[in-house]
Scaffold this active site. Structure first.
Site, short mmCIF file in Angstrom:
data_model
loop_
_atom_site.label_atom_id
_atom_site.label_comp_id
_atom_site.label_asym_id
_atom_site.label_seq_id
_atom_site.Cartn_x
_atom_site.Cartn_y
_atom_site.Cartn_z
N LYS A 151 0.86 -1.19 0.00
CA LYS A 151 0.00 0.00 0.00
C LYS A 151 0.89 1.23 0.00
O LYS A 151 2.06 1.15 0.37
CB LYS A 151 -0.87 0.00 1.26
N ASP B 36 -7.15 4.45 -4.28
CA ASP B 36 -7.79 4.32 -2.96
C ASP B 36 -8.38 5.70 -2.69
O ASP B 36 -8.64 6.46 -3.65
CB ASP B 36 -6.74 3.91 -1.90
#
Ligand code: NDP
Length: 433
Positions: free
Chosen positions: A114, A154
């Site tokens: 991430k 995201d």
């Protein structure tokens, strides 16, 4: 804890997974011998970098960029980029850690990672967002690649940002490497259904849960928090399955629309005009905006938290139970606090953790990678069918694992154990690395 001071969300995410693993370790002492737990919560690599850029007033701005490459036992690191002022290492690590198990649950060959930045795209012009993305990629490009690490979107990172990031990657490397990023536009290597996938997948998962109790989405009264990518398409799919979705939100408040949310209007405001939920109320007779208070006070039989972490508290859970909620499925990552999860489970509410319920997004990213690798483009219908099939598989994996470990209906335990064992076995096979 001492090794990662102040990273509260990361600690929360690790504790939540490790709490489920006692019975697995008892059954599989090889995981203990190979120090799998110690290894799995230490990222393989963490990159923190300066992102300098020039704003529209000619002022130099400095943000911080992150990429945490957590675990690549199952495949290249895979996970989104978040641009939001609250981003710091603890958020990126919690998301990266969750991503390991989520990606494992999809059954696809992808590891976990991430990244993101404390950059706030809200109120920024297109030109500013582009210059920021170009600067961000000028450092990130050397760490990513089709076989290494494949970022996606995201919070705060959608099609526009992925476009600027991909453009800069292509320019620096002189390679049209489609598989380096997912969430791309349809005309330049993207996949149909990727935009809808996380929200649709969450609803598919919740539908399978409801069916275990003889119910479906048809006729449910649904509340969805957020109004971004995940929320919008969760609303759309819930409506397609016959539910009445009455509420959604952003960080300024929530909207109640008893007549059922007008998704086309919501998309126009959020995706085209980049507006706020308050704009919806101005154009939709009968809808009202509530500022202050909690969206979870709105009575619902199904609740889908799709905004951000820790947005559904114990108090909210109590209110949902009092109002007769039957199922809660997390479209966002870790939106329900640990106390709220226990409360819902103890009250017999069906509860789907994000690492299972929202895995449809990353699974469809893996489908995008498949299409890129084979120079192919699938139809919407075929891709949605693949997504539905993947969500069905994740649901049964969680359900069967919960049964196997003597906790029927406990999707948290099922998801954690099923996600973990696959990665742990691969880590052992690959040796101490
Ligand atoms: P978007 O940026 O498209 O939308 C985020 C939404 O949540 C906006 O409505 C935003 O409101 C709201 N929000 C964000 N932060 C806060 C906050 N601190 N307080 C209140 N509201 C907030 O993001 P996504 O829809 O992509 O992501 C939503 C969640 O889903 C995240 O947890 C993400 O990690 C998760 N997720 C996303 C996937 C994807 O494919 N996009 C895949 C899997 C999980 P505002 O505009 O006011 O900030």
């Amino acid at each position: 804890l001492a090794r990662n001071p102040g990273e509260v969300e990361f600690h929360q995410a690790v504790r939540e997974v490790f709490d489920s693993l006692g019975p697995v370790l008892q059954k599989n002492p090889q995981y203990v011998d190979a120090a799998v737990l110690e290894r799995i919560c230490e990222p393989e690599r963490q990159i923190i970098f300066r992102v300098p850029w020039v704003d529209d007033r000619n002022h130099v701005q400095i943000n911080r960029g992150f990429r945490v490459e957590f675990n690549s036992a199952l495949g290249p690191f895979k996970g989104g980029l978040r641009f939001h002022p609250s981003v710091y290492l603890g958020i990126v690590k919690f998301l990266g850690f969750e991503q390991i198990f989520k990606n494992s649950l999809t059954g696809m060959p992808i590891g976990g990672g991430k990244g993101g930045s404390d950059f706030d795209p809200r109120g920024r012009s297109d030109g500013e967002v582009m210059r920021f993305c170009q600067s961000f990629m000028t450092e990130l490009y050397r760490h990513i690649g089709e076989y290494t690490d494949v970022p996606a979107g995201d919070i705060g990172v959608g099609g526009r940002e992925i476009g600027y990031l991909f453009g800069q990657y292509k320019r620096i490397t002189n390679r049209y490497e489609s598989g380096v990023l997912t969430g791309k536009g349809i005309s330049w290597g993207g996949s149909l259904v990727r935009t809808e996938a996380t929200g649709y997948g969450t609803v598919f998962f919740a539908d399978h849960m409801l069916r275990t109790k003889g119910q479906t989405f048809d006729g449910q009264r649904v509340v969805v928090s957020g109004s971004g990518n995940v929320a919008t398409y969760a609303i759309q799919k819930a409506q397609q399955l016959g539910a009445n979705v009455v509420s959604f939100s952003d960080s300024s408040g929530y909207v109640v629309d008893e007549a059922g949310v007008d998704v086309d209007l919501l998309r126009q405001i959020k995706e085209v005009e980049r507006g706020r939920v308050a704009d919806y109320v101005e154009r939709r007779p009968g809808a009202r905006l509530v500022t202050g208070g909690s969206i979870w006070d709105v009575p619902a039989t199904v609740a889908l938290p799709c905004a951000t972490q820790n947005e559904l508290s114990e108090q909210d859970a109590k209110q949902l139970v009092a109002n007769g909620v039957v199922a809660v499925a997390e479209g966002a990552n870790m939106p329900t606090t640990p106390g709220a999860v226990s409360l819902l489970q103890d009250a017999g509410v069906l509860f789907a953790p994000g690492k299972a319920a929202n895995a449809g997004g990353v699974a469809t990213s893996a489908l995008e990678m498949q299409q890129n690798a084979s120079r192919d483009a699938w139809t919407f219908e075929y891709t949605e069918e693949r997504l539905a099939h993947i969500m069905e598989g994740i649901h049964s994996r969680c359900e069967e694992t919960a049964d196997e470990y003597g906790a029927p209906g406990n999707y948290v335990l099922g998801a954690n154990i099923a996600g973990f064992t696959k990665v742990a076995d691969a880590m052992i096979s690959l040796g101490v690395i």
